[in-house]
Design a protein around this motif. Structure first.
Motif, PDB file in Angstrom:
ATOM      1  N   SER A  17     -52.770  82.176  -1.308  1.00 22.96           N
ATOM      2  CA  SER A  17     -51.883  81.250  -2.212  1.00 22.96           C
ATOM      3  C   SER A  17     -52.909  80.376  -2.924  1.00 22.96           C
ATOM      4  O   SER A  17     -53.722  79.772  -2.191  1.00 22.96           O
ATOM      5  CB  SER A  17     -50.748  80.494  -1.687  1.00 22.96           C
ATOM      6  N   TYR A  60     -41.838  85.833 -16.666  1.00 22.55           N
ATOM      7  CA  TYR A  60     -43.022  86.073 -16.003  1.00 22.55           C
ATOM      8  C   TYR A  60     -43.478  87.641 -16.437  1.00 22.55           C
ATOM      9  O   TYR A  60     -42.618  88.151 -16.772  1.00 22.55           O
ATOM     10  CB  TYR A  60     -42.602  86.312 -14.494  1.00 22.55           C
ATOM     11  N   ASP A  62     -44.771  91.321 -15.633  1.00 24.24           N
ATOM     12  CA  ASP A  62     -44.327  92.100 -14.828  1.00 24.24           C
ATOM     13  C   ASP A  62     -45.326  92.056 -13.538  1.00 24.24           C
ATOM     14  O   ASP A  62     -44.802  92.552 -12.429  1.00 24.24           O
ATOM     15  CB  ASP A  62     -44.284  93.671 -15.307  1.00 24.24           C
ATOM     16  N   LYS A  65     -44.312  89.038 -11.415  1.00 21.91           N
ATOM     17  CA  LYS A  65     -42.803  88.644 -11.314  1.00 21.91           C
ATOM     18  C   LYS A  65     -42.627  88.816  -9.587  1.00 21.91           C
ATOM     19  O   LYS A  65     -43.034  89.524  -8.932  1.00 21.91           O
ATOM     20  CB  LYS A  65     -41.991  89.546 -11.861  1.00 21.91           C
ATOM     21  N   GLY A  66     -42.174  87.542  -9.324  1.00 23.10           N
ATOM     22  CA  GLY A  66     -41.858  87.723  -7.561  1.00 23.10           C
ATOM     23  C   GLY A  66     -42.718  87.045  -6.764  1.00 23.10           C
ATOM     24  O   GLY A  66     -42.683  86.657  -5.611  1.00 23.10           O
ATOM     25  N   ARG A  67     -43.824  86.814  -7.317  1.00 21.73           N
ATOM     26  CA  ARG A  67     -45.133  86.295  -6.586  1.00 21.73           C
ATOM     27  C   ARG A  67     -45.673  84.734  -7.360  1.00 21.73           C
ATOM     28  O   ARG A  67     -46.031  83.977  -6.413  1.00 21.73           O
ATOM     29  CB  ARG A  67     -46.249  87.063  -6.736  1.00 21.73           C
ATOM     30  N   THR A  69     -45.047  81.328  -9.689  1.00 22.56           N
ATOM     31  CA  THR A  69     -43.670  80.647  -9.991  1.00 22.56           C
ATOM     32  C   THR A  69     -44.210  79.461 -10.834  1.00 22.56           C
ATOM     33  O   THR A  69     -45.271  78.688 -10.658  1.00 22.56           O
ATOM     34  CB  THR A  69     -43.250  79.839  -8.883  1.00 22.56           C
ATOM     35  N   ASN A  84     -48.491  83.304  -5.212  1.00 24.81           N
ATOM     36  CA  ASN A  84     -48.423  83.518  -3.638  1.00 24.81           C
ATOM     37  C   ASN A  84     -48.869  84.979  -3.646  1.00 24.81           C
ATOM     38  O   ASN A  84     -48.713  85.793  -4.689  1.00 24.81           O
ATOM     39  CB  ASN A  84     -47.100  83.408  -3.297  1.00 24.81           C
ATOM     40  N   ASP A  85     -49.106  85.230  -2.435  1.00 21.49           N
ATOM     41  CA  ASP A  85     -49.541  86.982  -2.003  1.00 21.49           C
ATOM     42  C   ASP A  85     -50.342  87.455  -3.230  1.00 21.49           C
ATOM     43  O   ASP A  85     -50.168  88.392  -3.816  1.00 21.49           O
ATOM     44  CB  ASP A  85     -47.984  87.597  -2.190  1.00 21.49           C
TER      45      ASP A  85
END
Length: 124
Positions: A17, A60, A62, A65-67, A69, A84-85
């Protein structure tokens, strides 16, 4: 006049991260919002994330997205990008920008002021 300074980039292993910071001076919070873009080697500048002050809406790309923020700290006139990730394909120069034109959240042409960029390198 608006001045943006990014920081927080560096070298990280895949799965790790980083948190990027965009410190702003000037009337950024009278804009439509702010965004983060990235440019990978040999590629065009790509939308990563954005925040719109009206309604505190966040957007975000594609690929992130989800990683990733995006979050603001109005007291410090700073916008962060928590990543992250991280994957090797996230390796890029990351830029923050301010949108005074309101042409489109993901449209680089909508953003009037840009920082100098910060390098993020993710090793496999």
């Amino acid at each position: 006049q608006v001045r943006l300074v990014e920081s927080g980039g560096g070298l990280v292993q895949a799965g790790g991260s980083l948190r990027l910071s965009c410190s702003a001076s000037g009337r950024t919070f009278s804009s439509y919002g702010m965004g983060w873009f990235r440019q990978r080697p040999g590629k065009e500048r790509e939308f990563a994330a954005a925040i719109r002050w009206s309604g505190d809406r966040r957007y975000y790309g594609d690929a992130v997205k989800g990683r990733f923020t995006i979050s603001p700290d109005k007291a410090r006139n700073t916008v962060y990008l928590q990543m992250n990730d991280l994957k090797p394909e996230d390796t890029a120069v990351y830029y923050c920008a301010v949108d005074f034109m309101g042409l489109g959240v993901t449209t680089a042409a909508s953003y009037d002021f840009w920082g100098q960029g910060t390098q993020v390198t993710v090793s496999s």
